[in-house]
Design a protein around this motif. Sequence first.
Motif, short mmCIF file in Angstrom:
data_model
loop_
_atom_site.label_atom_id
_atom_site.label_comp_id
_atom_site.label_asym_id
_atom_site.label_seq_id
_atom_site.Cartn_x
_atom_site.Cartn_y
_atom_site.Cartn_z
N LEU A 64 1.11 -1.45 0.09
CA LEU A 64 -0.19 -0.18 -0.12
C LEU A 64 0.90 1.12 0.02
O LEU A 64 0.98 2.26 -0.73
CB LEU A 64 -1.03 0.04 1.64
N PHE A 65 1.65 1.22 0.74
CA PHE A 65 2.94 2.23 0.55
C PHE A 65 3.78 2.39 -0.11
O PHE A 65 3.76 4.17 -0.78
CB PHE A 65 3.86 2.35 2.09
N GLU A 66 3.84 1.74 -1.20
CA GLU A 66 4.35 1.88 -2.43
C GLU A 66 3.41 2.23 -3.15
O GLU A 66 3.68 2.99 -5.07
CB GLU A 66 5.67 1.01 -3.06
N LEU A 67 2.21 2.12 -3.35
CA LEU A 67 1.06 2.63 -4.44
C LEU A 67 0.73 4.24 -4.08
O LEU A 67 -0.04 4.50 -4.79
CB LEU A 67 0.33 1.73 -4.33
N GLY A 68 2.09 4.87 -2.72
CA GLY A 68 1.02 5.94 -2.52
C GLY A 68 0.23 5.99 -1.64
O GLY A 68 0.48 7.31 -1.36
N HIS A 69 -0.29 4.86 -0.77
CA HIS A 69 -1.03 5.02 0.30
C HIS A 69 -0.17 5.23 1.62
O HIS A 69 0.58 4.81 1.93
CB HIS A 69 -1.73 4.27 0.20
N GLU A 70 -0.94 6.83 2.11
CA GLU A 70 -0.55 6.97 3.47
C GLU A 70 -1.48 7.19 4.34
O GLU A 70 -1.27 6.63 5.82
CB GLU A 70 0.16 9.14 3.63
N GLU A 71 -2.96 7.69 3.98
CA GLU A 71 -3.70 7.76 5.39
C GLU A 71 -4.29 5.92 4.53
O GLU A 71 -5.21 5.89 4.36
CB GLU A 71 -5.14 8.63 4.43
N ILE A 72 -3.63 5.25 5.94
CA ILE A 72 -4.27 3.86 5.67
C ILE A 72 -5.10 3.35 7.03
O ILE A 72 -4.75 3.73 8.26
CB ILE A 72 -3.87 2.87 5.11
N ALA A 73 -5.82 2.35 6.87
CA ALA A 73 -6.51 1.68 8.10
C ALA A 73 -6.56 0.32 8.35
O ALA A 73 -6.15 -0.15 7.33
CB ALA A 73 -8.23 2.64 8.29
N VAL A 74 -6.60 -0.26 9.68
CA VAL A 74 -6.26 -1.62 9.67
C VAL A 74 -7.41 -2.60 10.33
O VAL A 74 -7.85 -1.83 10.98
CB VAL A 74 -4.94 -1.82 10.24
N ILE A 75 -8.07 -3.55 9.69
CA ILE A 75 -8.94 -4.41 10.18
C ILE A 75 -7.57 -5.66 11.08
O ILE A 75 -7.96 -6.52 9.97
CB ILE A 75 -10.41 -4.30 9.23
N LEU B 198 2.87 -5.23 10.11
CA LEU B 198 2.78 -4.14 9.55
C LEU B 198 3.29 -3.27 9.75
O LEU B 198 3.58 -2.36 9.90
CB LEU B 198 1.12 -4.19 9.64
N GLN B 199 3.22 -3.64 11.13
CA GLN B 199 4.76 -2.32 12.01
C GLN B 199 5.45 -2.06 11.47
O GLN B 199 5.60 -0.72 11.49
CB GLN B 199 4.28 -1.78 13.56
N ARG B 200 6.28 -2.70 11.60
CA ARG B 200 7.56 -2.72 10.96
C ARG B 200 7.82 -2.14 9.36
O ARG B 200 8.44 -1.50 9.28
CB ARG B 200 7.78 -4.41 10.90
N ALA B 201 6.55 -2.29 8.65
CA ALA B 201 6.36 -1.46 7.62
C ALA B 201 6.20 0.07 8.01
O ALA B 201 7.38 0.36 7.07
CB ALA B 201 5.95 -1.67 6.45
N VAL B 202 5.19 0.27 8.66
CA VAL B 202 5.55 1.84 8.65
C VAL B 202 6.15 1.83 9.07
O VAL B 202 6.76 3.60 8.68
CB VAL B 202 4.27 2.03 9.70
N ARG B 203 7.17 1.34 10.15
CA ARG B 203 8.39 2.24 10.50
C ARG B 203 9.80 2.45 9.36
O ARG B 203 10.05 3.28 9.42
CB ARG B 203 9.17 1.65 11.59
N ARG C 138 6.05 6.23 8.09
CA ARG C 138 4.52 6.83 7.67
C ARG C 138 4.20 6.36 8.85
O ARG C 138 4.60 6.09 9.88
CB ARG C 138 3.37 5.26 7.14
N LYS C 139 2.93 7.30 9.53
CA LYS C 139 1.60 7.08 10.97
C LYS C 139 1.27 6.60 10.86
O LYS C 139 0.21 6.18 9.03
CB LYS C 139 1.34 8.14 11.53
N LEU C 140 0.56 5.65 10.98
CA LEU C 140 -0.14 4.85 11.95
C LEU C 140 -0.80 4.53 13.23
O LEU C 140 -0.42 3.66 13.75
CB LEU C 140 -1.04 3.43 11.11
N PRO C 141 -2.30 5.66 13.43
CA PRO C 141 -2.40 6.38 14.43
C PRO C 141 -3.02 4.82 15.31
O PRO C 141 -3.99 4.16 14.47
CB PRO C 141 -3.28 6.98 14.92
N ALA D 153 -16.41 6.07 8.85
CA ALA D 153 -17.33 7.20 9.60
C ALA D 153 -16.53 7.67 10.71
O ALA D 153 -16.62 9.31 10.56
CB ALA D 153 -18.70 6.68 10.50
N GLU D 154 -15.34 7.49 11.67
CA GLU D 154 -14.10 7.45 12.09
C GLU D 154 -13.22 8.59 11.53
O GLU D 154 -12.35 9.35 11.96
CB GLU D 154 -13.73 7.07 13.16
N PHE D 155 -12.67 8.00 9.83
CA PHE D 155 -11.34 8.60 9.30
C PHE D 155 -11.52 8.35 7.83
O PHE D 155 -11.59 7.73 7.07
CB PHE D 155 -10.37 7.67 9.47
#
Length: 334
Positions: free
Chosen positions: A178-189, A205-210, A214-217, A240-242
């Motif tokens: 997802l990051f390599e496709l240019g997505h920065e605002e991602i969510a996780v189920i 997944l968090q390893r890829a964020v680092r 990127r940021k993943l609240p 609804a929230e993001f």
Amino acid sequence: MATLADVARHAGVSTATASRIINGSPKPVADALRVRVLAAVAELKYVPNAHAQMLARSHRSAVGVIVHDVSDPYFAEITRGLQRVAEADGRLAIICNSYREPDRELEYIDLLHAHQVAAIVIAGSGYLDAPTAARLDDRLRAFEATGGRIAVIGRHEHTGDAVMPDNDEGGFLAAAHLFELGHEEIAVIAGPAYLTTTADRLTGLQRAVRKYRRKLPKERIVHSDFTRDGGVAATQRILAEFPAVTAIAALNDSMAVGALAALRSAGRRVAVIGFDDMPIARDVTPSLTSVRLPLTELGERAMRLALGAAGDEPRVEHVAAELVPRESTWALDG
């Protein structure tokens, strides 16, 4: 060499009680007594009579399989592999659904032990709760002490051989894609938080964020059931929230299919990636990008370990994850 009487004396129980625990009798025994007897078995290095074991094993024509839910496509594919190998070896596979309830797993282990199955394969995720894992391990060690064989799929704090799908690397591949496709605002189920499978996939997944800076609240990581309906509910909450989210990583394909359905109902175009690459991933619209695990092969490998000769040390087989891009993900500027 220690005898059954030695074990009973060391544990402070009767010989009959020690025998029931070691041989997996279905008669209820207090957990405290079970722990004491198993500790005595380990400390005294007690080994059941080899001739008696051989006689018991001579009629062990069945093997036990404990899955979370065989109606779940993930476990259905794994069970296919387990049964294929068991049948080729002339064994009857007894399939038990635990529905992710540890107490039910304990009951099934005791029941399978009492029926003197040759092996038990646990195909569901392990539990992060240490006391729960310890209770399960006590039961499995009692089964193993009477000649039974054990194999698990995934990360478990249990005795026995293991087949380990690379859930960590799979989580990394999903987010990196997802990051390599240019997505920065991602969510996780994510799946239930108490399962090792969920924890391992999130770790990757968090390893890829680092790595991609990127940021993943944590608020954008939504835990839900590993089901289609779980994916629908989580996606509705995310929308609804993001509302700025452009991509969703679902940590199994059933939840990803639910995410696609919720997005279609909402009229939203959001990239979605799943995990496991179940057969349905190719047939939904849009076809689902997923992280592939060879599910049938996982089952086949685990059953071969369970039916094979015991080694001096537990054996661990690692199975790699692979990214399979399809139509449900795209470049953000595409």
